[in-house]
Motif scaffolding. Structure first.
Motif, PDB file in Angstrom:
ATOM      1  N   TRP A   7       0.763  -1.221  -0.053  1.00 58.80           N
ATOM      2  CA  TRP A   7       0.024  -0.130  -0.012  1.00 58.80           C
ATOM      3  C   TRP A   7       0.894   1.260  -0.129  1.00 58.80           C
ATOM      4  O   TRP A   7       0.572   2.331  -0.825  1.00 58.80           O
ATOM      5  CB  TRP A   7      -1.050   0.043   1.087  1.00 58.80           C
ATOM      6  CG  TRP A   7      -2.258  -0.611   0.921  1.00 58.80           C
ATOM      7  CD1 TRP A   7      -2.458  -2.107   1.248  1.00 58.80           C
ATOM      8  CD2 TRP A   7      -3.363  -0.236   0.323  1.00 58.80           C
ATOM      9  NE1 TRP A   7      -3.783  -2.272   0.912  1.00 58.80           N
ATOM     10  CE2 TRP A   7      -4.420  -1.197   0.354  1.00 58.80           C
ATOM     11  CE3 TRP A   7      -3.763   0.965  -0.182  1.00 58.80           C
ATOM     12  CZ2 TRP A   7      -5.537  -1.007  -0.258  1.00 58.80           C
ATOM     13  CZ3 TRP A   7      -4.854   1.232  -0.915  1.00 58.80           C
ATOM     14  CH2 TRP A   7      -5.947   0.221  -0.788  1.00 58.80           C
ATOM     15  N   TYR A  89      -7.597   8.857   9.710  1.00 56.64           N
ATOM     16  CA  TYR A  89      -8.699   8.620   8.614  1.00 56.64           C
ATOM     17  C   TYR A  89      -8.654   8.805   7.260  1.00 56.64           C
ATOM     18  O   TYR A  89      -9.347   8.429   6.530  1.00 56.64           O
ATOM     19  CB  TYR A  89     -10.042   9.260   9.362  1.00 56.64           C
ATOM     20  CG  TYR A  89     -10.484   8.753  10.614  1.00 56.64           C
ATOM     21  CD1 TYR A  89     -10.938   7.424  10.592  1.00 56.64           C
ATOM     22  CD2 TYR A  89     -10.192   9.303  11.854  1.00 56.64           C
ATOM     23  CE1 TYR A  89     -11.408   6.930  11.717  1.00 56.64           C
ATOM     24  CE2 TYR A  89     -10.752   8.734  13.154  1.00 56.64           C
ATOM     25  CZ  TYR A  89     -11.327   7.465  13.139  1.00 56.64           C
ATOM     26  OH  TYR A  89     -11.604   6.992  14.125  1.00 56.64           O
ATOM     27  N   PRO A  91      -7.501   8.311   3.738  1.00 50.04           N
ATOM     28  CA  PRO A  91      -6.729   7.081   3.078  1.00 50.04           C
ATOM     29  C   PRO A  91      -5.256   7.474   2.387  1.00 50.04           C
ATOM     30  O   PRO A  91      -4.407   6.468   2.792  1.00 50.04           O
ATOM     31  CB  PRO A  91      -7.596   6.866   1.934  1.00 50.04           C
ATOM     32  CG  PRO A  91      -9.138   7.218   2.323  1.00 50.04           C
ATOM     33  CD  PRO A  91      -8.895   8.731   3.309  1.00 50.04           C
ATOM     34  N   PHE A  92      -4.941   8.481   2.067  1.00 47.22           N
ATOM     35  CA  PHE A  92      -3.789   8.520   1.411  1.00 47.22           C
ATOM     36  C   PHE A  92      -2.866   8.744   2.653  1.00 47.22           C
ATOM     37  O   PHE A  92      -1.561   8.326   2.502  1.00 47.22           O
ATOM     38  CB  PHE A  92      -3.493   9.905   0.538  1.00 47.22           C
ATOM     39  CG  PHE A  92      -3.661  11.132   1.245  1.00 47.22           C
ATOM     40  CD1 PHE A  92      -2.560  12.199   1.555  1.00 47.22           C
ATOM     41  CD2 PHE A  92      -4.777  11.487   1.405  1.00 47.22           C
ATOM     42  CE1 PHE A  92      -2.671  13.248   1.948  1.00 47.22           C
ATOM     43  CE2 PHE A  92      -5.109  12.851   2.061  1.00 47.22           C
ATOM     44  CZ  PHE A  92      -4.019  13.712   2.428  1.00 47.22           C
ATOM     45  N   GLN A  94      -3.187   7.255   5.595  1.00 46.02           N
ATOM     46  CA  GLN A  94      -3.227   6.087   6.254  1.00 46.02           C
ATOM     47  C   GLN A  94      -2.017   5.359   5.439  1.00 46.02           C
ATOM     48  O   GLN A  94      -1.315   4.469   6.037  1.00 46.02           O
ATOM     49  CB  GLN A  94      -4.480   5.375   5.997  1.00 46.02           C
ATOM     50  CG  GLN A  94      -5.378   5.755   6.879  1.00 46.02           C
ATOM     51  CD  GLN A  94      -6.787   5.135   6.726  1.00 46.02           C
ATOM     52  OE1 GLN A  94      -7.091   4.699   5.663  1.00 46.02           O
ATOM     53  NE2 GLN A  94      -7.430   4.803   7.665  1.00 46.02           N
ATOM     54  N   ARG A  95      -1.781   5.419   4.274  1.00 46.36           N
ATOM     55  CA  ARG A  95      -0.996   4.669   3.546  1.00 46.36           C
ATOM     56  C   ARG A  95       0.511   5.047   3.760  1.00 46.36           C
ATOM     57  O   ARG A  95       1.451   4.376   4.088  1.00 46.36           O
ATOM     58  CB  ARG A  95      -0.905   4.902   1.959  1.00 46.36           C
ATOM     59  CG  ARG A  95      -2.415   3.796   1.385  1.00 46.36           C
ATOM     60  CD  ARG A  95      -2.373   3.819  -0.003  1.00 46.36           C
ATOM     61  NE  ARG A  95      -2.736   4.980  -0.574  1.00 46.36           N
ATOM     62  CZ  ARG A  95      -3.874   5.404  -0.835  1.00 46.36           C
ATOM     63  NH1 ARG A  95      -4.940   4.922  -0.230  1.00 46.36           N
ATOM     64  NH2 ARG A  95      -4.082   6.598  -1.417  1.00 46.36           N
ATOM     65  N   VAL A 100      -4.434   2.605  10.269  1.00 52.61           N
ATOM     66  CA  VAL A 100      -5.790   2.223   9.923  1.00 52.61           C
ATOM     67  C   VAL A 100      -6.918   3.232  10.605  1.00 52.61           C
ATOM     68  O   VAL A 100      -6.398   3.683  11.690  1.00 52.61           O
ATOM     69  CB  VAL A 100      -6.015   0.723  10.037  1.00 52.61           C
ATOM     70  CG1 VAL A 100      -5.316  -0.070   9.131  1.00 52.61           C
ATOM     71  CG2 VAL A 100      -5.842   0.258  11.504  1.00 52.61           C
ATOM     72  N   SER A 101      -8.147   3.017  10.245  1.00 50.65           N
ATOM     73  CA  SER A 101      -9.014   3.876  10.913  1.00 50.65           C
ATOM     74  C   SER A 101      -9.122   3.101  12.588  1.00 50.65           C
ATOM     75  O   SER A 101      -9.022   1.805  12.829  1.00 50.65           O
ATOM     76  CB  SER A 101     -10.357   3.674  10.337  1.00 50.65           C
ATOM     77  OG  SER A 101     -10.203   4.479   9.192  1.00 50.65           O
TER      78      SER A 101
END
Length: 132
Positions: A7, A89, A91-92, A94-95, A100-101
């Motif tokens: 990811w 929260y 997504p970009f 998180q990667r 993760v949430s």
């Protein structure tokens, strides 16, 4: 290749690794509990630093005395909390950060652990005041 690497680095990185030999991408999400634990630990550590800022205002007085007199301190704490929420929260992000949430229960646990630095120091200050 694990989920976090695939990811974070993307398919191009997996292709570059695959050019050297056979590759198995383990994307079964088995490592999510570990990722949640790591994200929670980071949130708790950063939270403890913010609670410690409140304690650092005085070695003797309670952190709750004149708690809201420094507006810029609260702006900084609010901005820090907002940025933590975005990292957890978005997504970009998180990667990028390998998070993760978190569930509401995770946040409550983080707050409880983080605030322990405040409560323990408050007890210490109280004992010091009583001893005088």
């Amino acid at each position: 290749v694990g989920l976090e690497l695939s990811w974070a680095a993307g398919p191009d990185a997996v292709r570059r690794i695959a050019a050297c030999g056979p590759v198995f991408v383990d994307a079964k999400l088995y490592d999510i509990p570990t990722t949640v634990e790591r994200a929670s630990a980071n949130i708790a550590r950063l939270g403890a630093e913010m609670f410690n800022v409140l304690n650092a205002r005085s070695d003797e007085r309670s952190a709750f005395v004149h708690l809201f007199t420094n507006r810029w301190l609260w702006v900084a704490i609010g901005a820090s909390v907002l940025l933590q929420v975005v990292v957890v929260y978005a997504p970009f992000l998180q990667r990028a950060f390998g998070t993760v949430s978190l569930s509401p229960r995770d946040w409550v646990s983080c707050a409880a652990v983080s605030s322990s630095v405040l409560w323990l120091r408050e007890i210490s200050k109280l004992i010091t005041r009583w001893a005088r």
